[in-house]
Every structure is written in C-alpha cells, then in structure tokens.
Motif scaffolding. Structure first.
Motif: not given
Length: 215
Positions: A40, A28, A60, A50
């Motif tokens: 993701i 990532s 996400f 995150k």
C-alpha cells in the motif's frame, strides 16, 4: 473495454494499492482475504485501519517506492481522489493488470461487487452505471437464493464422485442429477434442513439407477 467475467487465483500474487480512501480500504481487505501479498502506498490513512491491515499482512510504503512496487506487482489498484495522480500511476502500470475505480477508461480489470451465500459466489457489475442498483440487486439475489438451494449444491457435490466412478455417460449422469433435483421427497428433506437424510435417500436412488443404466 471488451469485458468477460473471470475468477482469478490471487494466492501469493503481488497487489499494489495506491490510495486509502473507502475504495482502497475495501480493495485491500478483499485481496488480503484472497491471500495476495498487498502493498500500500498512501499519504494519509486512519491509524486503526493501518494497524488492522498490517496485522493481516499488508505492507505500507511511501511514494518514493512507487515505481519499484509497480514493477514488482501483478495488479495495480489506483484509488486516490487525485485524478491526475491516478492517470500518472495508470500510465506507469500500463503493462500490468490495473484497476482504477474512478476511471474505467484506464483500467483493464474491473473489481465487481462480490458476495458469498454458502458455496455460491456472486459478482455484480453494472458497467459503472449505478453502484446503488448493484447494491439493490445484491439484496434481491440474497433474498432469492434459499438455504435449500445451498443444500442442493452440497448434495450434488456428494453425488458427483460415485456418479463418475460408476456411470461413463455424461448424459446419464446429468439425467440422474435432474432426477434428484426434481425428487419431491428429497427436496422436502432439504427444505427441512435434513441434508443427511436427503443424502441417504439419494444414495439409495443412485444404487438403483446404476443397476438400470448397466442393464
């Protein structure tokens, strides 16, 4: 796989990362750095990680969006600890570029260990035989490439344009670059981190060389 090395422009390409273990996190960060659009899908992820990835532009999603994300993405990275899930995602993405760190048999893209030294980019891949040796070889290469090597690259980049503008023959241009590379005074200046002085001397030598070539 019949592999060959390539450098791909990933700017604005869509990359799907499935799984947020250590591999998923590294991939990532790497593709974000390459200015790709990173999506993701993961069940679990450290909140700090995150937040970091979101702040850098990653998005996400839940598993419910997996199929549509596979469809829209150019590259799919499968990085979960669930081999059955990895194979399932790899099968769905079989018409895409796909990287699966845990099973190269379902991959058509390898993401090698890559690092930069100045303007030099080095990638290492041991055919998945020894990540430990890849790390050791990386250290050896980093110790072998000197600051003077990097300055030589900067110097030759400086010389390329005037060479092309003034000398038609590629062989003559190559010959001059070799003269510069083997010039003891220039190399001594680069060893002393005196790039500007090395450039001035190289420019003087180039002016004389152009006159000689045109005779």
């Amino acid at each position: 796989m019949a592999l060959t090395s390539l450098f791909l422009d990933m700017k604005d390409k869509n990359v799907l990362i499935v799984g947020m273990g250590s591999v998923g996190i590294r991939r990532s960060r790497r593709f974000i750095e390459a200015e790709a659009n990173v999506y993701i899908v993961t069940k679990d992820v450290d909140n700090d990680i995150k937040d970091e990835l979101i702040s850098k532009g990653a998005k996400f999603y839940s598993n419910d969006h997996l199929d549509e994300l596979i469809e829209m993405c150019d590259l799919v990275v499968v990085a979960t600890s669930d081999h059955e899930l990895n194979n399932e995602v790899a099968y769905k993405a079989k018409d895409k570029l796909i990287n699966c760190a845990s099973d190269t048999s379902v991959s058509n893209v390898i993401v090698p260990s890559t690092f930069e030294i100045g303007s030099v980019i080095v990638s290492l891949y041991t055919n998945s035989k020894s990540p430990l040796m890849a790390k050791a070889l990386r250290k050896k290469i980093q110790e072998t490439i000197t600051p003077a090597d990097i300055l030589n690259i900067e110097l030759q980049e400086h010389l390329r344009i005037p060479l092309k503008e003034n000398i038609q023959s590629q062989l003559d241009r190559k010959k001059f670059m070799e003269i510069i590379k083997d010039n003891a005074e220039i190399q001594s200046l680069l060893d002393a981190d005196k790039l500007d002085e090395a450039i001035n001397l190289a420019d003087e030598l180039l002016s004389k060389y152009i006159i000689e070539v045109r005779k």
